[in-house]
Design an enzyme around this catalytic site. Structure first.
Site, PDB file in Angstrom:
ATOM      1  N   HIS A 133     -49.401 -43.992 -49.631  1.00 29.24           N
ATOM      2  CA  HIS A 133     -49.564 -42.586 -50.006  1.00 29.24           C
ATOM      3  C   HIS A 133     -49.585 -42.442 -51.533  1.00 29.24           C
ATOM      4  O   HIS A 133     -50.510 -41.857 -52.102  1.00 29.24           O
ATOM      5  CB  HIS A 133     -48.416 -41.767 -49.411  1.00 29.24           C
ATOM      6  CG  HIS A 133     -48.520 -40.301 -49.647  1.00 29.24           C
ATOM      7  ND1 HIS A 133     -48.811 -39.402 -48.652  1.00 29.24           N
ATOM      8  CD2 HIS A 133     -48.363 -39.550 -50.774  1.00 29.24           C
ATOM      9  CE1 HIS A 133     -48.838 -38.180 -49.147  1.00 29.24           C
ATOM     10  NE2 HIS A 133     -48.564 -38.240 -50.444  1.00 29.24           N
ATOM     11  N   GLU A 134     -48.565 -43.006 -52.190  1.00 28.82           N
ATOM     12  CA  GLU A 134     -48.504 -42.917 -53.650  1.00 28.82           C
ATOM     13  C   GLU A 134     -49.596 -43.776 -54.300  1.00 28.82           C
ATOM     14  O   GLU A 134     -50.111 -43.412 -55.366  1.00 28.82           O
ATOM     15  CB  GLU A 134     -47.123 -43.351 -54.157  1.00 28.82           C
ATOM     16  CG  GLU A 134     -45.960 -42.580 -53.577  1.00 28.82           C
ATOM     17  CD  GLU A 134     -46.106 -41.075 -53.739  1.00 28.82           C
ATOM     18  OE1 GLU A 134     -46.761 -40.635 -54.703  1.00 28.82           O
ATOM     19  OE2 GLU A 134     -45.583 -40.339 -52.898  1.00 28.82           O
ATOM     20  N   HIS A 137     -52.659 -41.604 -54.519  1.00 24.89           N
ATOM     21  CA  HIS A 137     -52.588 -40.711 -55.677  1.00 24.89           C
ATOM     22  C   HIS A 137     -52.937 -41.463 -56.961  1.00 24.89           C
ATOM     23  O   HIS A 137     -53.732 -41.000 -57.779  1.00 24.89           O
ATOM     24  CB  HIS A 137     -51.174 -40.129 -55.817  1.00 24.89           C
ATOM     25  CG  HIS A 137     -50.838 -39.071 -54.816  1.00 24.89           C
ATOM     26  ND1 HIS A 137     -51.635 -37.977 -54.576  1.00 24.89           N
ATOM     27  CD2 HIS A 137     -49.754 -38.935 -54.002  1.00 24.89           C
ATOM     28  CE1 HIS A 137     -51.068 -37.205 -53.657  1.00 24.89           C
ATOM     29  NE2 HIS A 137     -49.925 -37.771 -53.296  1.00 24.89           N
ATOM     30  N   ASP A 211     -48.190 -31.618 -51.562  1.00 22.81           N
ATOM     31  CA  ASP A 211     -49.505 -31.872 -52.174  1.00 22.81           C
ATOM     32  C   ASP A 211     -50.490 -30.768 -51.800  1.00 22.81           C
ATOM     33  O   ASP A 211     -51.217 -30.238 -52.644  1.00 22.81           O
ATOM     34  CB  ASP A 211     -50.065 -33.220 -51.713  1.00 22.81           C
ATOM     35  CG  ASP A 211     -49.185 -34.383 -52.122  1.00 22.81           C
ATOM     36  OD1 ASP A 211     -48.490 -34.261 -53.144  1.00 22.81           O
ATOM     37  OD2 ASP A 211     -49.188 -35.413 -51.418  1.00 22.81           O
TER      38      ASP A 211
END
Length: 344
Positions: A133-134, A137, A211
């Protein structure tokens, strides 16, 4: 102050951080009609404030207040005082007699991203999901034109988030271009897009709630405040209840379109650079926290030297922390309530 009797030599001074709430009787001519704006300090102001607050503080030779002042835009004087105080506490806790640059960086990260929850027990599946997930980003931020450089990416739980990516604008910014706003939307959507790409649509979690909230707020401002919609036009829409039903529907459609396009762009970019996504996620699982320059080294195929961890942002010139963090994976407190359950 009634305007009928002269009061020679009397000066009335007042201050507020919310001038919109003042009664018009106070701001009309003859009353508080001379306004002095006191904005947040710029780079030079922050440097002078830091010099003042560290005047009686023993500093190590490696401390560079100029670098620290460039990395703290948006900080008020009280924020900078808190930063120095937190750095002193950290240095004292570790047994040092002088405050180091690492202590100041630690304090800055604690203020911006929250305290590390080192005692949190994270399951391997959750850690892997958070890493991708990170990593989504971070990769979209690195590959998207107009995105702010990355300061740090971490899967160490901080505050209520299981991980986050902190971005740095290059210097003090007073406005954003449409290109920068679209880049922010892409970065916000990249975490959920990475989950769907790696784990499948049925395994996407609710961790992207913050988000989506941040992206929706930005997209709605683009449509209603800044005129970035051809369909709605260059019109300011303050209160939605004042707009006609047709206009409200048009605004909702344009906001949805901006978010859908951002999600598609992020997912396509991650699909194209899937190998780099795996590299970043694996590095996060190994090191937990990566600086911007370390992420750049990973994309070049280099391994991270654990003994010489860099703290620089990904851009060639050190940026300034002014953007909002991408919260990424939310904890249970951030997830939507179950059916019939009310949020606190």
């Amino acid at each position: 102050m009634d305007g009928f009797e002269p009061n020679t030599g009397v000066i009335v001074i007042a201050a507020t951080n919310f001038p919109e709430s003042l009664d018009k009787a106070l701001t009309r001519p003859g009353r508080f009609d001379r306004h002095v704006e006191v904005p947040l300090p710029d780079v030079r102001g922050r440097h002078q404030i830091l010099e003042l607050y560290t005047k009686k503080t023993p500093l190590s030779k490696d401390v560079d207040l100029h670098v620290l002042s460039r990395g703290t835009p948006g900080f008020s004087g009280a924020d900078l005082y808190n930063l120095v105080n937190q750095a002193c506490l950290q240095a004292s806790k570790l047994g040092f007699k002088a405050v180091r640059q690492l202590d100041l960086e630690y304090a800055k990260d604690k203020i911006l991203m929250g305290a590390e929850r080192q005692s949190a027990i994270i399951m391997p599946e959750t850690a892997r999901n958070t890493a991708f997930h990170e990593g989504g980003h971070a990769l979209v931020a690195l590959k998207t034109d107009g995105a702010d450089p990355i300061h740090k990416a971490t899967i160490m739980p901080r505050g209520r988030a299981l991980g986050m990516v902190m971005q740095l604008p290059e210097g003090d910014q007073t406005s954003m271009s449409r290109r920068q706003m679209l880049a922010k939307l892409d970065v916000c959507m990249a975490g959920r897009a990475a989950e769907e790409l790696v784990f499948g649509e049925d395994n996407v979690t609710s961790g992207a709630s913050s988000d989506i909230q941040q992206a929706t707020r930005l997209a709605r401002a683009m449509v209603t405040q800044w005129g970035f919609s051809d369909r709605v036009g260059v019109v300011f829409h303050g209160k939605m209840e004042d707009a006609s039903p047709e206009t409200q529907q048009a605004i909702d459609d344009e906001v949805r379109l901006l978010l859908q396009e951002a999600y598609s762009r992020a997912k396509e970019l991650l699909r194209t650079h899937r190998r780099e996504l795996d590299m970043i996620a694996n590095a996060l699982l190994e090191h937990e926290t990566l600086s911007g320059s370390e992420l750049m080294e990973i994309l070049k195929g280099k391994r991270i030297n654990a003994k010489e961890r860099s703290q620089r942002p990904s851009s060639s010139t050190q940026g300034s922390v002014g953007g909002l963090p991408i919260p990424g994976r939310a904890t249970r407190d951030d997830r939507p309530p179950a059916e019939g359950q009310q949020e606190a």
